[in-house]
Design a protein around this motif. Sequence first.
Motif, PDB file in Angstrom:
ATOM      1  N   MET A   1      -4.041 -12.764   3.865  1.00 35.84           N
ATOM      2  CA  MET A   1      -4.400 -11.413   4.214  1.00 35.84           C
ATOM      3  C   MET A   1      -5.597 -10.987   3.366  1.00 35.84           C
ATOM      4  O   MET A   1      -5.631 -11.228   2.170  1.00 35.84           O
ATOM      5  CB  MET A   1      -3.207 -10.484   3.964  1.00 35.84           C
ATOM      6  N   LYS A   2      -6.561 -10.355   4.034  1.00 36.18           N
ATOM      7  CA  LYS A   2      -7.722  -9.811   3.333  1.00 36.18           C
ATOM      8  C   LYS A   2      -7.821  -8.328   3.662  1.00 36.18           C
ATOM      9  O   LYS A   2      -7.745  -7.941   4.827  1.00 36.18           O
ATOM     10  CB  LYS A   2      -8.995 -10.531   3.752  1.00 36.18           C
ATOM     11  N   VAL A   3      -7.998  -7.512   2.637  1.00 35.03           N
ATOM     12  CA  VAL A   3      -8.063  -6.071   2.800  1.00 35.03           C
ATOM     13  C   VAL A   3      -9.431  -5.577   2.361  1.00 35.03           C
ATOM     14  O   VAL A   3      -9.954  -6.000   1.332  1.00 35.03           O
ATOM     15  CB  VAL A   3      -6.966  -5.375   1.956  1.00 35.03           C
ATOM     16  N   THR A   4      -9.998  -4.682   3.154  1.00 40.63           N
ATOM     17  CA  THR A   4     -11.227  -4.000   2.766  1.00 40.63           C
ATOM     18  C   THR A   4     -11.037  -2.509   3.018  1.00 40.63           C
ATOM     19  O   THR A   4     -10.193  -2.101   3.829  1.00 40.63           O
ATOM     20  CB  THR A   4     -12.451  -4.505   3.565  1.00 40.63           C
ATOM     21  N   VAL A   5     -11.809  -1.707   2.298  1.00 37.71           N
ATOM     22  CA  VAL A   5     -11.750  -0.260   2.481  1.00 37.71           C
ATOM     23  C   VAL A   5     -13.157   0.286   2.664  1.00 37.71           C
ATOM     24  O   VAL A   5     -14.119  -0.270   2.148  1.00 37.71           O
ATOM     25  CB  VAL A   5     -11.059   0.458   1.303  1.00 37.71           C
ATOM     26  N   ASP A   6     -13.256   1.367   3.400  1.00 35.10           N
ATOM     27  CA  ASP A   6     -14.525   2.066   3.586  1.00 35.10           C
ATOM     28  C   ASP A   6     -14.427   3.371   2.798  1.00 35.10           C
ATOM     29  O   ASP A   6     -13.868   4.359   3.278  1.00 35.10           O
ATOM     30  CB  ASP A   6     -14.758   2.327   5.066  1.00 35.10           C
ATOM     31  N   GLN A   7     -14.951   3.356   1.590  1.00 33.24           N
ATOM     32  CA  GLN A   7     -14.862   4.530   0.724  1.00 33.24           C
ATOM     33  C   GLN A   7     -15.613   5.724   1.299  1.00 33.24           C
ATOM     34  O   GLN A   7     -15.258   6.860   1.008  1.00 33.24           O
ATOM     35  CB  GLN A   7     -15.369   4.203  -0.676  1.00 33.24           C
ATOM     36  N   ASP A   8     -16.615   5.489   2.119  1.00 30.88           N
ATOM     37  CA  ASP A   8     -17.364   6.586   2.724  1.00 30.88           C
ATOM     38  C   ASP A   8     -16.535   7.348   3.758  1.00 30.88           C
ATOM     39  O   ASP A   8     -16.766   8.535   3.985  1.00 30.88           O
ATOM     40  CB  ASP A   8     -18.643   6.075   3.384  1.00 30.88           C
ATOM     41  N   ARG A   9     -15.578   6.686   4.367  1.00 31.56           N
ATOM     42  CA  ARG A   9     -14.711   7.331   5.364  1.00 31.56           C
ATOM     43  C   ARG A   9     -13.510   8.016   4.722  1.00 31.56           C
ATOM     44  O   ARG A   9     -12.926   8.927   5.310  1.00 31.56           O
ATOM     45  CB  ARG A   9     -14.184   6.302   6.365  1.00 31.56           C
ATOM     46  N   CYS A  10     -13.130   7.569   3.538  1.00 35.40           N
ATOM     47  CA  CYS A  10     -11.919   8.055   2.886  1.00 35.40           C
ATOM     48  C   CYS A  10     -11.957   9.575   2.683  1.00 35.40           C
ATOM     49  O   CYS A  10     -12.963  10.127   2.245  1.00 35.40           O
ATOM     50  CB  CYS A  10     -11.753   7.349   1.539  1.00 35.40           C
ATOM     51  N   VAL A  11     -10.831  10.234   2.990  1.00 36.51           N
ATOM     52  CA  VAL A  11     -10.704  11.679   2.796  1.00 36.51           C
ATOM     53  C   VAL A  11      -9.718  12.009   1.675  1.00 36.51           C
ATOM     54  O   VAL A  11      -9.281  13.142   1.534  1.00 36.51           O
ATOM     55  CB  VAL A  11     -10.300  12.396   4.107  1.00 36.51           C
ATOM     56  N   ALA A  12      -9.366  11.005   0.880  1.00 39.95           N
ATOM     57  CA  ALA A  12      -8.534  11.181  -0.309  1.00 39.95           C
ATOM     58  C   ALA A  12      -7.142  11.742  -0.011  1.00 39.95           C
ATOM     59  O   ALA A  12      -6.603  12.517  -0.791  1.00 39.95           O
ATOM     60  CB  ALA A  12      -9.262  12.047  -1.342  1.00 39.95           C
ATOM     61  N   SER A  13      -6.543  11.318   1.082  1.00 37.72           N
ATOM     62  CA  SER A  13      -5.199  11.810   1.419  1.00 37.72           C
ATOM     63  C   SER A  13      -4.119  11.182   0.548  1.00 37.72           C
ATOM     64  O   SER A  13      -3.047  11.745   0.388  1.00 37.72           O
ATOM     65  CB  SER A  13      -4.888  11.555   2.894  1.00 37.72           C
ATOM     66  N   GLY A  14      -4.384   9.982   0.021  1.00 38.59           N
ATOM     67  CA  GLY A  14      -3.435   9.330  -0.876  1.00 38.59           C
ATOM     68  C   GLY A  14      -2.297   8.597  -0.202  1.00 38.59           C
ATOM     69  O   GLY A  14      -1.416   8.062  -0.873  1.00 38.59           O
ATOM     70  N   GLN A  15      -2.290   8.543   1.121  1.00 40.11           N
ATOM     71  CA  GLN A  15      -1.208   7.874   1.837  1.00 40.11           C
ATOM     72  C   GLN A  15      -1.152   6.383   1.502  1.00 40.11           C
ATOM     73  O   GLN A  15      -0.070   5.802   1.425  1.00 40.11           O
ATOM     74  CB  GLN A  15      -1.366   8.070   3.344  1.00 40.11           C
ATOM     75  N   CYS A  16      -2.307   5.787   1.290  1.00 38.52           N
ATOM     76  CA  CYS A  16      -2.347   4.357   0.981  1.00 38.52           C
ATOM     77  C   CYS A  16      -1.689   4.059  -0.363  1.00 38.52           C
ATOM     78  O   CYS A  16      -0.974   3.067  -0.505  1.00 38.52           O
ATOM     79  CB  CYS A  16      -3.791   3.842   0.998  1.00 38.52           C
ATOM     80  N   VAL A  17      -1.923   4.921  -1.330  1.00 33.77           N
ATOM     81  CA  VAL A  17      -1.329   4.722  -2.664  1.00 33.77           C
ATOM     82  C   VAL A  17       0.186   4.865  -2.579  1.00 33.77           C
ATOM     83  O   VAL A  17       0.924   4.080  -3.174  1.00 33.77           O
ATOM     84  CB  VAL A  17      -1.920   5.719  -3.684  1.00 33.77           C
ATOM     85  N   THR A  18       0.634   5.839  -1.824  1.00 39.55           N
ATOM     86  CA  THR A  18       2.074   6.040  -1.652  1.00 39.55           C
ATOM     87  C   THR A  18       2.722   4.825  -0.995  1.00 39.55           C
ATOM     88  O   THR A  18       3.814   4.408  -1.392  1.00 39.55           O
ATOM     89  CB  THR A  18       2.335   7.301  -0.795  1.00 39.55           C
ATOM     90  N   ALA A  19       2.033   4.232  -0.036  1.00 36.26           N
ATOM     91  CA  ALA A  19       2.589   3.100   0.706  1.00 36.26           C
ATOM     92  C   ALA A  19       2.498   1.777  -0.041  1.00 36.26           C
ATOM     93  O   ALA A  19       3.370   0.920   0.109  1.00 36.26           O
ATOM     94  CB  ALA A  19       1.887   2.973   2.052  1.00 36.26           C
ATOM     95  N   ALA A  20       1.436   1.602  -0.837  1.00 36.06           N
ATOM     96  CA  ALA A  20       1.221   0.300  -1.495  1.00 36.06           C
ATOM     97  C   ALA A  20       0.500   0.487  -2.836  1.00 36.06           C
ATOM     98  O   ALA A  20      -0.687   0.205  -2.967  1.00 36.06           O
ATOM     99  CB  ALA A  20       0.427  -0.623  -0.578  1.00 36.06           C
TER     100      ALA A  20
ATOM    101  N   PRO B   1      -5.376   8.469   7.669  1.00 30.17           N
ATOM    102  CA  PRO B   1      -5.763   9.383   8.743  1.00 30.17           C
ATOM    103  C   PRO B   1      -7.158   9.126   9.316  1.00 30.17           C
ATOM    104  O   PRO B   1      -7.456   9.571  10.428  1.00 30.17           O
ATOM    105  CB  PRO B   1      -5.692  10.764   8.095  1.00 30.17           C
ATOM    106  N   VAL B   2      -8.003   8.400   8.586  1.00 26.41           N
ATOM    107  CA  VAL B   2      -9.365   8.127   9.075  1.00 26.41           C
ATOM    108  C   VAL B   2      -9.623   6.638   9.276  1.00 26.41           C
ATOM    109  O   VAL B   2     -10.755   6.219   9.466  1.00 26.41           O
ATOM    110  CB  VAL B   2     -10.431   8.745   8.140  1.00 26.41           C
ATOM    111  N   MET B   3      -8.559   5.842   9.204  1.00 22.13           N
ATOM    112  CA  MET B   3      -8.648   4.391   9.416  1.00 22.13           C
ATOM    113  C   MET B   3      -9.703   3.745   8.507  1.00 22.13           C
ATOM    114  O   MET B   3     -10.527   2.967   8.967  1.00 22.13           O
ATOM    115  CB  MET B   3      -8.883   4.079  10.887  1.00 22.13           C
ATOM    116  N   ALA B   4      -9.647   4.095   7.233  1.00 27.77           N
ATOM    117  CA  ALA B   4     -10.602   3.562   6.249  1.00 27.77           C
ATOM    118  C   ALA B   4     -10.161   2.229   5.659  1.00 27.77           C
ATOM    119  O   ALA B   4     -10.875   1.662   4.853  1.00 27.77           O
ATOM    120  CB  ALA B   4     -10.817   4.585   5.131  1.00 27.77           C
ATOM    121  N   ILE B   5      -8.986   1.748   6.074  1.00 30.36           N
ATOM    122  CA  ILE B   5      -8.457   0.478   5.551  1.00 30.36           C
ATOM    123  C   ILE B   5      -8.446  -0.548   6.663  1.00 30.36           C
ATOM    124  O   ILE B   5      -7.863  -0.320   7.733  1.00 30.36           O
ATOM    125  CB  ILE B   5      -7.021   0.673   5.008  1.00 30.36           C
TER     126      ILE B   5
END
Length: 64
Positions: free
Chosen positions: A1-20, A56-60
């Motif tokens: 598995m390879k994960v990338t993020v788009d920091q420019d799209r991120c709205v800082a909701s924190g859902q990703c941190v809560t999940a993983a 919420p913005v599909m930044a992952i």
Amino acid sequence: MKVTVDQDRCVASGQCVTAAMAVFDQRDEDGVVVLLDPNPSAELAEDVRNAAALCPVMAIMVEE
């Protein structure tokens, strides 16, 4: 598995941190996602997929 993020799209909701927490964090100054582990272990795969789905913005992006 390879994960990338788009920091420019991120709205800082924190859902990703809560999940993983082992894979994602947030910058202190603005809450934007920080990728801690771009190649998480198989045991974290479900959490990472969940984090991507919750974003919420599909930044992952996840490549299997």
